[in-house]
Design an enzyme around this catalytic site. Structure first.
Site, PDB file in Angstrom:
ATOM      1  N   THR A  60      41.277 -94.026  24.998  1.00  0.00           N
ATOM      2  CA  THR A  60      42.380 -94.420  25.678  1.00  0.00           C
ATOM      3  C   THR A  60      43.636 -93.913  25.555  1.00  0.00           C
ATOM      4  O   THR A  60      43.919 -92.829  24.686  1.00  0.00           O
ATOM      5  CB  THR A  60      42.254 -96.015  25.757  1.00  0.00           C
ATOM      6  OG1 THR A  60      43.357 -96.444  26.824  1.00  0.00           O
ATOM      7  CG2 THR A  60      42.607 -96.819  24.296  1.00  0.00           C
ATOM      8  N   LYS A  64      43.661 -89.021  26.550  1.00  0.00           N
ATOM      9  CA  LYS A  64      42.676 -88.845  27.384  1.00  0.00           C
ATOM     10  C   LYS A  64      42.486 -87.211  27.837  1.00  0.00           C
ATOM     11  O   LYS A  64      41.537 -86.861  27.982  1.00  0.00           O
ATOM     12  CB  LYS A  64      42.734 -89.453  28.702  1.00  0.00           C
ATOM     13  CG  LYS A  64      42.234 -91.221  28.665  1.00  0.00           C
ATOM     14  CD  LYS A  64      42.285 -91.814  29.912  1.00  0.00           C
ATOM     15  CE  LYS A  64      41.915 -93.261  29.608  1.00  0.00           C
ATOM     16  NZ  LYS A  64      42.024 -94.014  31.344  1.00  0.00           N
ATOM     17  N   ASN A  85      37.680 -90.028  29.177  1.00  0.00           N
ATOM     18  CA  ASN A  85      37.742 -91.514  28.570  1.00  0.00           C
ATOM     19  C   ASN A  85      36.473 -91.768  27.545  1.00  0.00           C
ATOM     20  O   ASN A  85      36.303 -92.984  27.334  1.00  0.00           O
ATOM     21  CB  ASN A  85      37.866 -92.762  29.725  1.00  0.00           C
ATOM     22  CG  ASN A  85      36.874 -92.909  30.225  1.00  0.00           C
ATOM     23  OD1 ASN A  85      36.232 -92.012  30.582  1.00  0.00           O
ATOM     24  ND2 ASN A  85      36.528 -94.249  30.847  1.00  0.00           N
ATOM     25  N   ALA A 126      49.817 -90.416  41.200  1.00  0.00           N
ATOM     26  CA  ALA A 126      49.179 -89.227  40.935  1.00  0.00           C
ATOM     27  C   ALA A 126      49.109 -88.760  39.621  1.00  0.00           C
ATOM     28  O   ALA A 126      49.184 -87.568  39.255  1.00  0.00           O
ATOM     29  CB  ALA A 126      49.819 -88.176  41.863  1.00  0.00           C
ATOM     30  N   ALA A 129      45.791 -91.762  35.811  1.00  0.00           N
ATOM     31  CA  ALA A 129      45.093 -92.778  36.153  1.00  0.00           C
ATOM     32  C   ALA A 129      44.261 -92.556  37.846  1.00  0.00           C
ATOM     33  O   ALA A 129      43.232 -92.775  38.112  1.00  0.00           O
ATOM     34  CB  ALA A 129      45.452 -94.311  36.402  1.00  0.00           C
ATOM     35  N   THR A 151      56.731 -88.665  43.348  1.00  0.00           N
ATOM     36  CA  THR A 151      57.028 -87.341  43.324  1.00  0.00           C
ATOM     37  C   THR A 151      55.848 -86.650  44.012  1.00  0.00           C
ATOM     38  O   THR A 151      54.864 -86.429  43.729  1.00  0.00           O
ATOM     39  CB  THR A 151      56.929 -86.782  41.806  1.00  0.00           C
ATOM     40  OG1 THR A 151      57.832 -87.419  40.943  1.00  0.00           O
ATOM     41  CG2 THR A 151      57.360 -85.335  41.598  1.00  0.00           C
ATOM     42  N   MET A 217      44.980-101.597  39.310  1.00  0.00           N
ATOM     43  CA  MET A 217      44.542-100.974  38.064  1.00  0.00           C
ATOM     44  C   MET A 217      44.726-101.930  36.688  1.00  0.00           C
ATOM     45  O   MET A 217      43.918-102.049  35.680  1.00  0.00           O
ATOM     46  CB  MET A 217      44.355 -99.865  37.793  1.00  0.00           C
ATOM     47  CG  MET A 217      43.519 -98.728  38.774  1.00  0.00           C
ATOM     48  SD  MET A 217      43.487 -97.065  38.176  1.00  0.00           S
ATOM     49  CE  MET A 217      42.930 -96.151  39.566  1.00  0.00           C
ATOM     50  N   TYR A 219      45.698-105.580  34.853  1.00  0.00           N
ATOM     51  CA  TYR A 219      45.356-106.881  34.793  1.00  0.00           C
ATOM     52  C   TYR A 219      46.312-107.728  33.748  1.00  0.00           C
ATOM     53  O   TYR A 219      47.038-107.187  33.178  1.00  0.00           O
ATOM     54  CB  TYR A 219      43.802-107.103  34.268  1.00  0.00           C
ATOM     55  CG  TYR A 219      43.425-106.576  32.712  1.00  0.00           C
ATOM     56  CD1 TYR A 219      43.185-105.335  32.629  1.00  0.00           C
ATOM     57  CD2 TYR A 219      43.890-107.334  31.734  1.00  0.00           C
ATOM     58  CE1 TYR A 219      43.084-104.781  31.509  1.00  0.00           C
ATOM     59  CE2 TYR A 219      43.610-106.960  30.424  1.00  0.00           C
ATOM     60  CZ  TYR A 219      43.335-105.787  30.354  1.00  0.00           C
ATOM     61  OH  TYR A 219      42.967-105.301  28.932  1.00  0.00           O
TER      62      TYR A 219
END
Ligand code: ATR
Length: 274
Positions: A60, A64, A85, A126, A129, A151, A217, A219
């Site tokens: 993580t 990555k 990952n 972008a 993720a 961007t 994405m 939580y």
């Protein structure tokens, strides 16, 4: 006992050990820990875990990208994402994959019950993720995918990298600046860190078709702003817990050869978080 771990910095918050321990209850003798890795010590940490007999690890933030570089073999989806990952230590070296996109697609289709085929999808952000999920969203045969980013150049570069895949699947993929996106989408995915910075939702509510699926994405409190916004505008809000469990399930499948009971584990995780 088969050993795995998740490596990151910070790592204290990680739910991965809990999730894999629940998966293992389906008849697997394994241990899954979390390891805090110094920012300049990723390669050494991987080598040490491998030497100790570890079979693989999840990776993580912020490692990555380094993980993908470190591997001897990269899966096509890790290559496209430019990030990994998931590492699997095998006889012929370290194999890298990226299970985030499969996690998102499986959560949307199997847990939320929304078929991606033929849908218009807005992917906001972008960064890493987004890069991890664009390929699998294309492979799931969405009709059109717009990557919108603050961007524009970063969105354009991400889309360009996926042009051949999009063409081979007959999926229209384009890029846009956040403020320029106005038309309605069936599914809106927030892959930015905007909620964390308290900056609010960076797109117009006109991007939400009535009843659209609006997924962040993140939580917990980090996803709350986006979920409230979705609810206020008659969309169906969803946080990233399902994606979290499904990316773990995909990793478990790659390591162990069997798909674990992810829906049940997701329900337990939701209940445990209140
Ligand atoms: P990650 O690996 O989590 O994707 P990242 O690579 O730093 O992290 O990317 C963060 C993403 O969130 C980027 O798309 C970023 O936009 P820029 O490319 O313009 O920097 C986006 N982002 C972060 N804060 C934002 C905000 N307040 N409003 C809109 N977008 C934001």
């Amino acid at each position: 006992m088969d050993r795995y771990c998740v490596m990151g910095n910070p790592i204290e918050h990680s739910r991965s050990p809990w999730i894999h321990a629940r998966f293992a209850l389906s008849g697997h003798n394994l241990q899954y820990d979390k390891r805090l890795v110094p920012l300049d010590g990723f390669a050494q940490a991987v080598a040490a875990f491998r030497a100790e007999g570890g079979l693989g690890c999840n990776i993580t933030v912020p490692f990555k990208f380094e993980a993908a570089q470190l591997a001897n073999h990269q899966s096509p989806r890790a290559q496209l994402a430019g990030a990994s990952n998931f590492l699997h230590f095998r006889a012929d070296g370290i194999h890298a994959d990226n299970t985030d996109g499969a996690g998102l697609v499986n959560d949307i289709q199997n847990n939320a019950g929304v078929a991606l085929a033929g849908c218009d999808v807005l992917l906001i952000g972008a960064g890493g993720a987004s890069a991890g999920v664009l390929g699998p969203l294309i492979a799931a045969q969405a009709r059109r995918i717009t990557v919108a980013n603050r961007t524009l150049g970063k969105a354009e570069a991400l889309v360009a990298r996926h042009a051949a895949l999009a063409q081979s699947h007959g999926v229209q993929v384009d890029s846009a600046e956040l403020a320029a996106v106005q038309m309605p989408y069936d599914i809106v995915v927030n892959a930015t860190a905007s909620s964390l910075s308290g900056a609010g939702v960076p797109v117009s509510p006109s991007v939400l078709k009535p009843g659209a699926l609006a997924l962040d994405m993140m939580y917990g409190p980090a996803a709350a702003g986006f979920m409230d916004w979705a609810r206020t505008h008659q969309a169906t809000p969803r946080d990233g817990l399902g994606m979290l469990v499904e990316q773990a399930a995909e990793a478990f499948l790659l390591w162990r050869g069997v798909r674990p009971p992810s829906a049940q584990v997701l329900a337990e995780l939701r209940a445990s978080l209140g």
